[in-house]
Design a protein around this motif. Structure first.
Motif, PDB file in Angstrom:
ATOM      1  N   UNK A  45       0.828  -1.198   0.000  1.00 34.08           N
ATOM      2  CA  UNK A  45       0.000   0.000   0.000  1.00 34.08           C
ATOM      3  C   UNK A  45       0.868   1.255   0.000  1.00 34.08           C
ATOM      4  N   UNK A  46       1.946   1.252   0.782  1.00 31.08           N
ATOM      5  CA  UNK A  46       2.854   2.401   0.816  1.00 31.08           C
ATOM      6  C   UNK A  46       3.509   2.585  -0.559  1.00 31.08           C
ATOM      7  N   UNK A  47       3.918   1.461  -1.175  1.00 28.43           N
ATOM      8  CA  UNK A  47       4.531   1.537  -2.503  1.00 28.43           C
ATOM      9  C   UNK A  47       3.519   2.050  -3.530  1.00 28.43           C
ATOM     10  N   UNK A  48       2.260   1.599  -3.413  1.00 32.33           N
ATOM     11  CA  UNK A  48       1.212   2.075  -4.321  1.00 32.33           C
ATOM     12  C   UNK A  48       0.990   3.579  -4.151  1.00 32.33           C
ATOM     13  N   UNK A  49       0.941   4.034  -2.884  1.00 35.25           N
ATOM     14  CA  UNK A  49       0.761   5.472  -2.648  1.00 35.25           C
ATOM     15  C   UNK A  49       1.942   6.265  -3.211  1.00 35.25           C
ATOM     16  N   UNK A  50       3.142   5.756  -2.995  1.00 30.74           N
ATOM     17  CA  UNK A  50       4.333   6.456  -3.522  1.00 30.74           C
ATOM     18  C   UNK A  50       4.304   6.478  -5.052  1.00 30.74           C
ATOM     19  N   UNK A  51       3.904   5.349  -5.662  1.00 24.72           N
ATOM     20  CA  UNK A  51       3.800   5.294  -7.115  1.00 24.72           C
ATOM     21  C   UNK A  51       2.753   6.296  -7.612  1.00 24.72           C
ATOM     22  N   UNK A  52       1.611   6.364  -6.912  1.00 24.39           N
ATOM     23  CA  UNK A  52       0.565   7.314  -7.285  1.00 24.39           C
ATOM     24  C   UNK A  52       1.077   8.750  -7.177  1.00 24.39           C
ATOM     25  N   UNK A  53       1.812   9.044  -6.094  1.00 25.68           N
ATOM     26  CA  UNK A  53       2.371  10.396  -5.942  1.00 25.68           C
ATOM     27  C   UNK A  53       3.376  10.691  -7.064  1.00 25.68           C
ATOM     28  N   UNK A  54       4.188   9.685  -7.416  1.00 25.93           N
ATOM     29  CA  UNK A  54       5.163   9.878  -8.498  1.00 25.93           C
ATOM     30  C   UNK A  54       4.442  10.131  -9.819  1.00 25.93           C
ATOM     31  N   UNK A  55       3.360   9.393 -10.051  1.00 25.90           N
ATOM     32  CA  UNK A  55       2.575   9.600 -11.285  1.00 25.90           C
ATOM     33  C   UNK A  55       1.971  11.005 -11.282  1.00 25.90           C
TER      34      UNK A  55
END
Length: 144
Positions: A45-55
């Protein structure tokens, strides 16, 4: 037989204790596996949130690039318009300078004409004065 039953009972109790111990260990491993799975889910979930922020950051950067590109194009268009306007103004200035030069030339011609006429008038006045003096002398001679 009693001794055999007692032995069997001890063996069963030992087996039961071993089974309970195995069950307890299995439950602990299950709890550890569940905790590890939860930790992995939290990390995902943390990686998904970070990926979303990067996107989102990448999308924002792309929007900025597009906006800056538009701004640059508008600035270049304005620059072209100002250059064209400057060229037109420069042509007008050259035309005005030519007109001023022609006006000064005409003014100089008029001044030269005026000067020639003033000199001619002065010369006529001198001749007239000389003639009047001569006329006065002649008149004075004739009276004598």
């Amino acid at each position: 037989q009693l001794a055999g039953l007692a032995q069997k009972r001890e063996d069963l109790e030992a087996s039961e204790a071993a089974a309970r111990d195995g069950l307890r260990q299995a439950e602990e491993r299950v709890q550890e596996a569940v905790a590890a799975e939860k930790a992995v889910h939290v990390e995902l979930e943390a990686a998904d949130r970070e990926r979303d922020r990067a996107v989102e950051r990448q999308a924002e950067m792309e929007r900025r690039i597009v906006a800056k590109r538009r701004e640059k194009e508008e600035t270049e268009e304005n620059l072209v318009k100002h250059r064209e306007r400057l060229s037109g103004v420069e042509q007008e200035v050259k035309g005005m300078e030519r007109k001023e030069m022609m006006a000064r030339h005409e003014e100089n011609k008029v001044r030269a004409t005026i000067k020639v006429r003033e000199e001619a008038i002065s010369s006529f006045e001198k001749v007239t004065a000389t003639l009047k003096e001569e006329e006065a002398r002649l008149a004075a001679r004739q009276e004598r």
